[in-house]
Design a protein around this motif. Structure first.
Motif, PDB file in Angstrom:
ATOM      1  N   LEU B 205     -60.734 -33.003 -11.390  1.00  0.00           N
ATOM      2  CA  LEU B 205     -62.110 -32.506 -11.286  1.00  0.00           C
ATOM      3  C   LEU B 205     -63.110 -33.288 -12.130  1.00  0.00           C
ATOM      4  O   LEU B 205     -64.264 -32.902 -12.219  1.00  0.00           O
ATOM      5  CB  LEU B 205     -62.170 -31.022 -11.690  1.00  0.00           C
ATOM      6  N   SER B 207     -65.335 -36.729 -12.859  1.00  0.00           N
ATOM      7  CA  SER B 207     -65.869 -37.918 -12.191  1.00  0.00           C
ATOM      8  C   SER B 207     -65.728 -39.125 -13.107  1.00  0.00           C
ATOM      9  O   SER B 207     -65.731 -39.000 -14.326  1.00  0.00           O
ATOM     10  CB  SER B 207     -67.345 -37.685 -11.860  1.00  0.00           C
ATOM     11  N   CYS B 211     -72.070 -37.345 -13.457  1.00  0.00           N
ATOM     12  CA  CYS B 211     -71.845 -36.406 -12.343  1.00  0.00           C
ATOM     13  C   CYS B 211     -73.070 -36.300 -11.431  1.00  0.00           C
ATOM     14  O   CYS B 211     -74.212 -36.442 -11.885  1.00  0.00           O
ATOM     15  CB  CYS B 211     -71.433 -35.049 -12.883  1.00  0.00           C
ATOM     16  N   ASP B 219     -68.150 -36.217  -6.937  1.00  0.00           N
ATOM     17  CA  ASP B 219     -66.688 -36.286  -7.083  1.00  0.00           C
ATOM     18  C   ASP B 219     -66.213 -35.719  -8.410  1.00  0.00           C
ATOM     19  O   ASP B 219     -65.224 -36.171  -8.962  1.00  0.00           O
ATOM     20  CB  ASP B 219     -66.191 -37.724  -6.895  1.00  0.00           C
ATOM     21  N   GLY B 220     -66.945 -34.742  -8.938  1.00  0.00           N
ATOM     22  CA  GLY B 220     -66.439 -34.069 -10.125  1.00  0.00           C
ATOM     23  C   GLY B 220     -67.447 -33.966 -11.246  1.00  0.00           C
ATOM     24  O   GLY B 220     -68.580 -34.449 -11.132  1.00  0.00           O
ATOM     25  N   SER B 260     -60.362 -22.190  -8.450  1.00  0.00           N
ATOM     26  CA  SER B 260     -61.253 -22.505  -7.327  1.00  0.00           C
ATOM     27  C   SER B 260     -62.157 -21.309  -7.075  1.00  0.00           C
ATOM     28  O   SER B 260     -61.694 -20.171  -7.127  1.00  0.00           O
ATOM     29  CB  SER B 260     -60.454 -22.771  -6.048  1.00  0.00           C
ATOM     30  N   THR B 296     -68.514 -30.540  -8.566  1.00  0.00           N
ATOM     31  CA  THR B 296     -67.219 -30.557  -7.865  1.00  0.00           C
ATOM     32  C   THR B 296     -67.497 -30.214  -6.400  1.00  0.00           C
ATOM     33  O   THR B 296     -68.489 -29.554  -6.078  1.00  0.00           O
ATOM     34  CB  THR B 296     -66.206 -29.550  -8.430  1.00  0.00           C
ATOM     35  N   GLN B 297     -66.602 -30.685  -5.551  1.00  0.00           N
ATOM     36  CA  GLN B 297     -66.744 -30.388  -4.118  1.00  0.00           C
ATOM     37  C   GLN B 297     -66.831 -28.881  -3.898  1.00  0.00           C
ATOM     38  O   GLN B 297     -67.707 -28.383  -3.198  1.00  0.00           O
ATOM     39  CB  GLN B 297     -65.544 -30.948  -3.343  1.00  0.00           C
TER      40      GLN B 297
END
Lengths: 264, 399
Positions: B205, B207, B211, B219-220, B260, B296-297
């Motif tokens: 998690l 990058s 960020c 990507d994090g 999550s 994060t995604q």
């Protein structure tokens, strides 16, 4: 300022104290206290993946919390919660610190997410489906008192039944020498704003400078002093004795909690 | 709820020490993320490090509290006259009528990480100079704050991962409403440590670049550190023109997964709705949303769904984590202060590092600063374990 609530359910798990019914006869002196290592039940309410990943503090929190909620005849999914612990999971913390001091710092994702202080709160939500507010607190040796105060403010201000889950786990060496918590121990209480058919006792709590009340039994007193969550035992003893009265619970170095207990 | 007055507030993060530097950085689009050179960390990532933390010396009477986290706390407390304001509150209310509520995720765990490198080769014992209770323990930063000012009211650390220092406002609100205290020192302090850097890395998690919240190529996270504080009091009869109030707090849990978020942002939406309900406001009343926006995604996707579902696509919003990094347990406090500055200065701050907003997240995401008088703003803070908290702040007077 006095905060008043009604206890509707109690959960307890610790050394030689397997649940609240057993603990009552020990606290009243009807049965001799025989300390033996705390045995943590498997967290059967969790899905298999989470069950595998659950650490001692998760098992302890689930066991005591579910006992209190069942005793009160309530649905855990409906209750806001206050989780108070003097530290996170001790074993997990040691494992992470040992790895980070080694040549291989690749700690596992499960170790990491279990390291957060609110891990038990997260697993509790997954197990019970509770999407309610969860306050997650730490006050070192004052953690039981801090949790009880926060729970009372939720009950009184938000006018809502609230579940207190005060649990502590042990650190392995070498951290144990720096923080000698003697065993795993937890107390859970369902507190309600109004008296009901389920009410066990009314408690009215104020801050006081009076010293905390010890327990007469030497072994129980060493349990109370050895684990922050066990600082709540004098309150449970008063309820087990079925006697109205005043107990003083340990809290901060300069503040304690005076609890007027009136049986319902 | 009865509104609470933020009589004083301050923030210290990678974008600046105190309010002037923080506001200037926001106005100038100046970020604080740089390639990680912290301790012995060998990860390719950027961090938001606060300069000068190591040089802070704690008062001799509090020497047992010495660790990076409490040094950062003291650095933060000494900005913007905040410490003087707390001392004045002690004179006004007395030390037993002021509560302390500090959010942190890892407190001084760095001290233990370092001590584990110095274990006795034969016995495995930690070094004799290691003090657990006043450094590593989660409560240490709250106890430090309490003892720094000689406070004697209720004190607690709130540690619910990345919602910690948003939820301090909730605990303080209840204790003020219950009448146990007349003022509350609330805040968040989290400092860099190996547990979080290697931990978030283990989850994939973090990058490698600064960020990029809500970017199509996010990507994090970039981990940061910060100390932010506010002094909460019941509002006096006459409030200054630029006074900022806490008007609503919403809390919820996802009950979904440990690391999550709920994929539809259900818990997040519940928290925002609860904050609106408490403030007695409608979604259309909110002028700006400071998003959790970790980059994060999964966070940004879930948060966008939650915000879209409740507010629709028009409400201006941004994440300031592109500037400060994700300061974890301090994020809620830092972003509360950014919201207060935004209200006072009519500034809707841009999100930094976002080159192309993700079309799948169709919010009104700000990539440029906007000047706009505002009455109400909302701040989101979510965390591991599915913990959610939304705060609503407002101007006491129509700007």
């Amino acid at each position: 300022m006095k905060l008043t609530a009604y206890i509707e359910g109690i959960g307890l798990l610790g050394a030689g104290l397997t649940d609240w019914p057993t603990a009552q006869s020990v606290l009243t002196g009807q049965q001799a206290y025989q300390p033996s290592r705390t045995v943590l039940p498997a967290p059967t309410l969790l899905p298999p993946a989470e069950r595998r990943r659950s650490s001692a503090i998760v098992k302890l929190t689930l066991a005591t919390g579910l006992e209190a909620v069942a005793a009160a005849g309530l649905d855990a999914a409906t209750l806001p919660c206050v989780f108070s612990a003097s530290g996170g999971d001790g074993e997990n913390c040691h494992a992470i610190c040992a790895m980070l001091a080694s040549d291989d710092r690749a700690i596992s994702p499960t170790r990491f997410h279990n390291s957060v202080h609110n891990a038990a709160a997260g697993y509790w939500g997954i197990a019970t489906g509770a999407m309610t507010n969860a306050s997650v607190l730490c006050a070192f040796d004052a953690s039981f008192g801090a949790g009880l105060l926060e729970t009372l403010t939720q009950v009184v201000v938000d006018d809502a039944r609230t579940l207190l889950l005060a649990c502590d786990t042990q650190y392995p060496e070498p951290l144990h020498s720096a923080r000698p918590i003697t065993d795993n121990f937890g107390i859970a209480l369902v507190l309600a704003p109004q008296r009901s058919a389920r009410s066990l006792a009314q408690i009215s709590v104020t801050l006081t400078a009076d010293p905390a009340q010890p327990l007469d039994d030497a072994a129980l007193e060493s349990l109370r002093l050895g684990i922050p969550a066990a600082r709540g035992l004098p309150l449970l003893r008063a309820i087990a004795l079925r006697q109205d009265g005043r107990v003083v619970l340990d809290y901060l170095d300069t503040q304690r909690l005076a609890v007027a207990v009136t049986l319902c | 709820m009865n509104a609470l007055y933020l009589s004083h507030f301050t923030a210290t993060s990678a974008i600046g020490q105190g309010l002037d530097q923080t506001l200037d950085a926001l106005r100038q689009h100046r970020g604080g993320l740089h390639p990680c050179a912290f301790d012995t960390v060998d990860l390719a990532t950027c961090i938001g490090e606060v300069a000068g933390v190591d040089a802070i010396v704690l008062p001799a009477r509090l020497a047992a509290f010495d660790c990076r986290n409490n040094r950062l706390a003291q650095l933060g407390l000494e900005q913007d006259g905040f410490a003087e304001a707390v001392r004045a509150a002690v004179k006004k209310y007395g030390p037993t009528r002021i509560g302390v509520f500090i959010g942190t995720s890892t407190a001084g765990i760095l001290q233990t990480e370092l001590a584990y490198r110095r274990r006795d080769a034969e016995t495995g014992a930690l070094p004799a100079d290691f003090i657990y209770g006043t450094t590593h323990n989660t409560f240490s930063v709250a106890d430090f704050t309490r003892q720094y000012f000689g406070l004697n009211g209720p004190a607690v650390a709130v540690s619910s991962a990345c919602s910690s220092s948003a939820k301090v406002f909730a605990s303080a609100r209840r204790m003020l409403a219950a009448g146990l205290i007349d003022a509350a020192v609330v805040g968040g302090v989290d400092s860099l440590c190996l547990t979080t850097l290697y931990g978030f890395n283990s989850l994939g998690l973090i990058s490698t670049q600064p960020c990029r919240p809500f970017d199509v190529e996010r990507d994090g996270i970039s981990i940061g550190e910060a100390a932010a504080f506010a002094l909460l009091e019941r509002p006096p009869a006459i409030l200054p023109d630029a006074a900022v109030l806490l008007l609503g707090v919403g809390e919820s849990s996802d009950a979904y997964h440990m690391s999550s978020p709920h994929p539809d942002g259900l818990g997040a939406r519940m928290a925002m709705q609860a904050a609106l309900d408490m403030a007695g406001l409608q979604p259309a009343d909110i002028d700006y949303i400071n998003l959790h926006g970790t980059a994060t995604q999964s966070n940004d996707a879930a948060e966008a769904k939650a915000v879209m579902g409740l507010f629709g696509p028009a409400t201006p919003c941004s994440s300031t984590k592109g500037a400060t990094g994700h300061t974890l347990g301090a994020a809620g406090g830092v972003e509360a202060v950014i919201c207060a500055l935004a209200l006072q200065h009519g500034l809707q701050p841009a999100g930094l590092n976002t080159r192309q907003t993700d079309a799948a997240l169709p919010l009104n995401y700000l990539r440029d600063n906007r000047s706009q008088p505002m009455r109400y703003v909302l701040s989101n803070s979510f965390g591991f374990g599915g913990t959610n908290c939304s705060l609503i702040f407002g101007r006491a007077h129509q700007p």
